[in-house]
Design an enzyme around this catalytic site. Structure first.
Site, PDB file in Angstrom:
ATOM      1  N   LEU A 211       4.639 -10.874  -7.674  1.00 44.72           N
ATOM      2  CA  LEU A 211       4.831  -9.856  -8.702  1.00 44.72           C
ATOM      3  C   LEU A 211       5.819  -8.816  -8.195  1.00 44.72           C
ATOM      4  O   LEU A 211       5.735  -8.383  -7.039  1.00 44.72           O
ATOM      5  CB  LEU A 211       3.502  -9.176  -9.043  1.00 44.72           C
ATOM      6  CG  LEU A 211       2.396 -10.069  -9.609  1.00 44.72           C
ATOM      7  CD1 LEU A 211       1.080  -9.288  -9.670  1.00 44.72           C
ATOM      8  CD2 LEU A 211       2.765 -10.591 -10.987  1.00 44.72           C
TER       9      LEU A 211
ATOM     10  N   ASP B 109     -11.702  -0.924  -1.912  1.00 43.19           N
ATOM     11  CA  ASP B 109     -10.736  -0.458  -0.908  1.00 43.19           C
ATOM     12  C   ASP B 109      -9.551   0.178  -1.644  1.00 43.19           C
ATOM     13  O   ASP B 109      -8.390  -0.160  -1.413  1.00 43.19           O
ATOM     14  CB  ASP B 109     -10.269  -1.648  -0.054  1.00 43.19           C
ATOM     15  CG  ASP B 109      -9.579  -1.204   1.235  1.00 43.19           C
ATOM     16  OD1 ASP B 109      -9.596  -0.002   1.549  1.00 43.19           O
ATOM     17  OD2 ASP B 109      -9.007  -2.079   1.924  1.00 43.19           O
TER      18      ASP B 109
END
Length: 300
Positions: free
Chosen positions: A94, A198
Site C-alpha cells: 500500500l 499497539d
C-alpha cells in the site's frame, strides 16, 4: 530465499510471480522489510529469524480480524512461512502517507471515527484472545478472563514485571504491585472490545486519504487502551480524538486510567530495550504508588 518466497506468493495469488526487484524499506524496530515486485504485482515482505514464524502467524490472525472494519484500511495478508533460515510475512503493498503534517483534520477525524466504530461493533463476552501473541517481540499473555481489572493487573502489568524480575530488575514486590493495579481498576467494568493493541503513530497511516492501521497486537480488552497509547509517544492530532468521541465518547475517568494502561508499554520497552526505559519504568511504579495512596485516601 527469494525464490522460495516468490513460489509461495505465486501459489497464494494463483498466478505466476517472478521477482524482478527487491528494495529494503522501513519496517520498524522488530523486522527487516522489503518492497518486492514482478513489474505487475507489488508486495510488502517482513523478514525475521526462523523462530519468529509464530509472531508473523499471530500478526496475520490479528490483521484478518481487524479487516472486518469497513471504515479502516488494513493490509491484506497474502501468505507467511519459512525459508531455510528465515520466517516471512507477505502483505499487499500500500502507498502509505504517515506524516501528520501531510494529512488534513478530516482524515484524522475519520481515523478516530473508524477506530470508534471498530471498538463498538466488535465486542464479546471475555477479555483475552484465542492464543498468546506478541507485543513487539515480547510474548503477550491472553488467557480468557471475565474480570478486566484482574486481566490487566496480572496479564499485562504483572507479566511484564515478572519478565523484568527474571532479568534481575526488581521494581517492587510483584504481588503488591499487581494488587495495587487491580484495586485501581476495580471499578472499571468495560465491555471487551477488539483493540489494535499497539496503536502509536508508527502503526497508522493514510492510503489515498483513507485511514489505515497495521502491525497489531490485538486482543479483546478495554477500548481505552488503544486511545491511551495514542498519547504515549506523541499525541495524535486533536481531530482524531474529536472523531472518536463524536462516535463513541470516552468515559469521564479515562484521563486517570490512561496512565495505568500506558504503564504496560513502558514496562515492555524496559524489557525490550533496557537503557532509559528502565528509569521510565521506575517512574511508572512510583506513580502507581501515588495513585494508590490517592485511592486509599478517597476511599476512607
Amino acid at each position: 530465499m527469494w525464490n522460495a518466497i516468490a513460489q509461495d506468493i505465486a501459489q497464494a495469488i494463483k498466478n505466476d510471480f517472478v521477482i524482478t526487484q527487491t528494495k529494503q524499506v522501513c519496517g520498524g524496530d522488530t523486522n527487516t522489510a522489503f518492497h518486492i515486485t514482478d513489474n505487475n504485482h507489488q508486495f510488502f515482505v517482513k523478514l525475521n529469524q526462523k523462530q519468529y514464524l509464530s509472531a508473523f502467524q499471530n500478526e496475520s490472525f490479528a490483521l484478518e480480524h481487524l479487516a472486518v472494519s469497513e471504515q479502516l484500511i488494513v493490509p491484506k495478508v497474502i501468505t507467511c512461512g519459512t525459508t531455510l533460515n528465515y520466517s516471512y510475512l507477505v502483505l499487499e503493498f500500500l502507498e502509505m502517507h504517515t506524516s501528520s503534517l501531510q494529512m488534513a483534520n478530516e482524515q484524522w477525524f475519520a481515523l478516530g471515527e473508524g477506530l470508534a466504530i471498530l471498538h463498538g461493533n466488535n465486542q464479546q463476552a471475555e477479555f483475552g484472545w484465542t492464543e498468546n501473541n506478541y507485543i513487539g517481540l515480547t510474548v503477550q499473555s491472553n488467557i480468557w478472563q471475565q474480570n478486566w481489572s484482574r486481566f490487566f493487573a496480572e496479564q499485562r502489568i504483572g507479566y511484564q514485571l515478572q519478565l523484568l524480575q527474571d532479568k534481575g530488575i526488581q521494581l517492587g514486590r510483584l504481588d503488591v504491585l499487581t494488587d495495587i493495579c487491580q484495586q485501581l481498576l476495580a471499578h472499571r467494568r468495560p465491555i471487551p472490545s477488539l483493540v489494535h493493541g499497539d496503536l502509536w503513530q508508527g502503526n497508522v497511516s493514510f492510503v489515498d486519504g483513507k485511514p489505515c492501521m497495521f502491525d497489531p497486537a490485538s486482543y479483546y480488552g478495554d477500548r481505552e487502551v488503544d486511545i491511551a497509547m495514542t498519547e504515549l509517544f506523541g499525541r495524535f492530532p486533536a481531530a482524531f480524538y474529536q472523531g472518536y468521541n463524536h462516535t463513541f465518547p470516552l468515559d469521564k475517568d479515562y484521563q486517570y486510567r490512561k496512565h495505568i494502561y500506558n504503564g504496560y508499554h513502558i514496562l515492555n520497552h524496559a524489557n525490550l530495550f533496557a537503557g532509559i526505559y528502565i528509569n521510565q519504568a521506575k517512574s511508572f511504579i512510583n506513580d502507581l504508588h501515588k495513585y494508590h495512596q490517592m485511592y486509599v485516601r478517597n476511599a476512607s
